[in-house]
Scaffold this motif. Sequence first.
Motif, PDB file in Angstrom:
ATOM      1  N   ASP A 157       0.864  -1.008  -0.189  1.00  0.00           N
ATOM      2  CA  ASP A 157       0.166  -0.067   0.083  1.00  0.00           C
ATOM      3  C   ASP A 157       1.020   1.320  -0.183  1.00  0.00           C
ATOM      4  N   VAL A 158       0.815   2.258  -1.084  1.00  0.00           N
ATOM      5  CA  VAL A 158       1.617   3.315  -1.312  1.00  0.00           C
ATOM      6  C   VAL A 158       0.808   4.444  -1.217  1.00  0.00           C
ATOM      7  N   SER A 159      -0.605   4.177  -0.923  1.00  0.00           N
ATOM      8  CA  SER A 159      -1.649   5.410  -1.164  1.00  0.00           C
ATOM      9  C   SER A 159      -1.069   6.729  -0.521  1.00  0.00           C
ATOM     10  N   GLN A 160      -0.185   6.520   0.512  1.00  0.00           N
ATOM     11  CA  GLN A 160       0.124   7.791   1.097  1.00  0.00           C
ATOM     12  C   GLN A 160       1.429   8.403   0.464  1.00  0.00           C
ATOM     13  N   ARG A 161       2.365   7.443   0.382  1.00  0.00           N
ATOM     14  CA  ARG A 161       3.625   7.844  -0.020  1.00  0.00           C
ATOM     15  C   ARG A 161       3.938   8.418  -1.383  1.00  0.00           C
ATOM     16  N   ILE A 162       2.958   8.015  -2.292  1.00  0.00           N
ATOM     17  CA  ILE A 162       3.017   8.629  -3.791  1.00  0.00           C
ATOM     18  C   ILE A 162       2.623   9.827  -3.826  1.00  0.00           C
ATOM     19  N   ARG A 163       1.976  10.579  -2.656  1.00  0.00           N
ATOM     20  CA  ARG A 163       1.722  11.972  -2.592  1.00  0.00           C
ATOM     21  C   ARG A 163       2.689  12.749  -2.321  1.00  0.00           C
ATOM     22  N   GLU A 164       3.779  12.276  -1.843  1.00  0.00           N
ATOM     23  CA  GLU A 164       4.783  13.284  -1.310  1.00  0.00           C
ATOM     24  C   GLU A 164       5.609  13.759  -2.593  1.00  0.00           C
ATOM     25  N   SER A 165       6.150  14.970  -2.008  1.00  0.00           N
ATOM     26  CA  SER A 165       6.956  15.775  -3.351  1.00  0.00           C
ATOM     27  C   SER A 165       7.752  15.302  -4.275  1.00  0.00           C
ATOM     28  N   ASP A 166       8.829  14.370  -3.686  1.00  0.00           N
ATOM     29  CA  ASP A 166       9.812  13.668  -4.313  1.00  0.00           C
ATOM     30  C   ASP A 166       9.169  12.851  -5.589  1.00  0.00           C
ATOM     31  N   VAL A 167       7.802  12.243  -5.251  1.00  0.00           N
ATOM     32  CA  VAL A 167       7.121  11.274  -5.819  1.00  0.00           C
ATOM     33  C   VAL A 167       6.419  12.210  -6.928  1.00  0.00           C
ATOM     34  N   THR A 168       5.875  13.116  -6.624  1.00  0.00           N
ATOM     35  CA  THR A 168       5.041  14.075  -7.530  1.00  0.00           C
ATOM     36  C   THR A 168       6.130  14.547  -8.615  1.00  0.00           C
ATOM     37  N   LEU A 169       7.080  14.923  -8.247  1.00  0.00           N
ATOM     38  CA  LEU A 169       8.018  15.582  -9.344  1.00  0.00           C
ATOM     39  C   LEU A 169       8.531  14.543 -10.219  1.00  0.00           C
ATOM     40  N   ALA A 170       9.097  13.279  -9.672  1.00  0.00           N
ATOM     41  CA  ALA A 170       9.349  12.055 -10.329  1.00  0.00           C
ATOM     42  C   ALA A 170       8.171  11.753 -11.398  1.00  0.00           C
ATOM     43  N   ALA A 171       7.133  11.546 -10.963  1.00  0.00           N
ATOM     44  CA  ALA A 171       5.907  11.230 -11.681  1.00  0.00           C
ATOM     45  C   ALA A 171       5.653  12.142 -12.974  1.00  0.00           C
ATOM     46  N   SER A 172       5.918  13.187 -12.793  1.00  0.00           N
ATOM     47  CA  SER A 172       5.741  14.313 -13.888  1.00  0.00           C
ATOM     48  C   SER A 172       6.954  14.173 -14.854  1.00  0.00           C
ATOM     49  N   ARG A 173       8.037  13.645 -14.345  1.00  0.00           N
ATOM     50  CA  ARG A 173       9.098  13.229 -15.520  1.00  0.00           C
ATOM     51  C   ARG A 173       9.075  11.806 -16.079  1.00  0.00           C
ATOM     52  N   VAL A 174       8.595  10.935 -15.367  1.00  0.00           N
ATOM     53  CA  VAL A 174       8.342   9.417 -15.870  1.00  0.00           C
ATOM     54  C   VAL A 174       7.246   9.554 -16.890  1.00  0.00           C
ATOM     55  N   SER A 175       6.144  10.377 -16.544  1.00  0.00           N
ATOM     56  CA  SER A 175       5.040  10.291 -17.676  1.00  0.00           C
ATOM     57  C   SER A 175       5.460  10.941 -18.925  1.00  0.00           C
ATOM     58  N   VAL A 176       6.428  11.552 -19.297  1.00  0.00           N
ATOM     59  CA  VAL A 176       6.770  12.008 -20.429  1.00  0.00           C
ATOM     60  C   VAL A 176       7.187  10.917 -21.449  1.00  0.00           C
ATOM     61  N   HIS A 177       7.825   9.892 -21.063  1.00  0.00           N
ATOM     62  CA  HIS A 177       7.988   8.710 -21.803  1.00  0.00           C
ATOM     63  C   HIS A 177       6.948   8.082 -22.513  1.00  0.00           C
ATOM     64  N   PRO A 178       6.953   8.004 -23.985  1.00  0.00           N
ATOM     65  CA  PRO A 178       5.906   7.383 -24.766  1.00  0.00           C
ATOM     66  C   PRO A 178       5.953   5.879 -24.196  1.00  0.00           C
ATOM     67  N   ALA A 179       7.112   5.308 -23.863  1.00  0.00           N
ATOM     68  CA  ALA A 179       7.299   3.740 -23.757  1.00  0.00           C
ATOM     69  C   ALA A 179       6.384   3.555 -22.440  1.00  0.00           C
ATOM     70  N   VAL A 180       6.460   4.237 -21.336  1.00  0.00           N
ATOM     71  CA  VAL A 180       5.887   4.260 -20.325  1.00  0.00           C
ATOM     72  C   VAL A 180       4.331   4.346 -20.228  1.00  0.00           C
ATOM     73  N   ARG A 181       4.039   5.400 -21.304  1.00  0.00           N
ATOM     74  CA  ARG A 181       2.674   5.944 -21.128  1.00  0.00           C
ATOM     75  C   ARG A 181       1.992   4.556 -21.792  1.00  0.00           C
ATOM     76  N   GLN A 182       2.558   3.954 -22.978  1.00  0.00           N
ATOM     77  CA  GLN A 182       1.909   2.843 -23.613  1.00  0.00           C
ATOM     78  C   GLN A 182       1.497   1.762 -22.581  1.00  0.00           C
ATOM     79  N   VAL A 183       2.301   1.419 -21.788  1.00  0.00           N
ATOM     80  CA  VAL A 183       2.071   0.563 -20.706  1.00  0.00           C
ATOM     81  C   VAL A 183       0.860   0.886 -19.819  1.00  0.00           C
ATOM     82  N   MET A 184       0.818   2.270 -19.497  1.00  0.00           N
ATOM     83  CA  MET A 184       0.006   2.645 -18.579  1.00  0.00           C
ATOM     84  C   MET A 184      -1.532   2.875 -19.282  1.00  0.00           C
ATOM     85  N   VAL A 185      -1.447   3.291 -20.522  1.00  0.00           N
ATOM     86  CA  VAL A 185      -2.692   3.474 -21.199  1.00  0.00           C
ATOM     87  C   VAL A 185      -3.600   2.012 -21.469  1.00  0.00           C
TER      88      VAL A 185
END
Length: 226
Positions: free
Chosen positions: A87-115
């Motif tokens: 369970d990472v429900s709380q941890r993923i709201r922290e600022s380091d993860v917020t910033l990292a999510a914004s960087r990770v989500s720019v990659h088409p290869a990652v988006r393909q899997v998530m979509v």
Amino acid sequence: MTDARQLVIAIDGPAGSGKSTIAARLAKKLGYVNLESGAMYRAIALKALEHQVDLDDASALRSLADTTVIRLEPQPDGNRVLLDDRDVSQRIRESDVTLAASRVSVHPAVRQVMVARQRAMGARGGVVMEGRDIGTAVFPSADVKVFLDADPRIRAERRVAQNSTHTPEEARRIVEDLIARDQRDRTRAVSPLVPASDAVILDSTNLSIDDVVDRVEELVRQKLSS
Ligand code: DC
């Protein structure tokens, strides 16, 4: 409101536009499942941080995504997020993860899997899915598409108000981070944050949450009676 037709409702918009609250309330009213797609980017970003994967290395991130199980469990007040059964429900709201999510989500290869996973989650309808590209890329034929926006200052203030313990310096950082994150989301090459051509654009700067929920509910009602 109950109806045998199980619609797909896409709610997109920038951080602090009120998407999560509105999607959760709407889903509750309709008896639908509320799925928060951003939590999936946050979860994979957390795993990348924990495994020290370079956030610019698209192929390493893709492999990580391929081998990671992310589950969203709708709860009355949002999604419980499980990363490989943790369970990472709380941890993923922290600022380091917020910033990292914004960087990770720019990659088409990652988006393909998530979509692909998001499509599978919503395939049977009866869902309110919120994110950045739900109406444009995940469900281009969603039954109802809403793009929620609000003045950036107001959005940042809402974020600050969620936690009263911030120092003025932290509050200033939140505003700056939100504006930088917005910029990255709106200008990335793949699936940037833009309204779908057939989305209804709602500006929540001067609207209460109830006002917005009422308006979206009205759109759903119109769709169900059409
Ligand atoms: O909605 P959020 O703040 O939890 O989203 C976290 C990050 O994930 C954000 O920087 C944008 C990205 N995101 C995305 O690219 N596509 C989505 N459908 C949802 C979120």
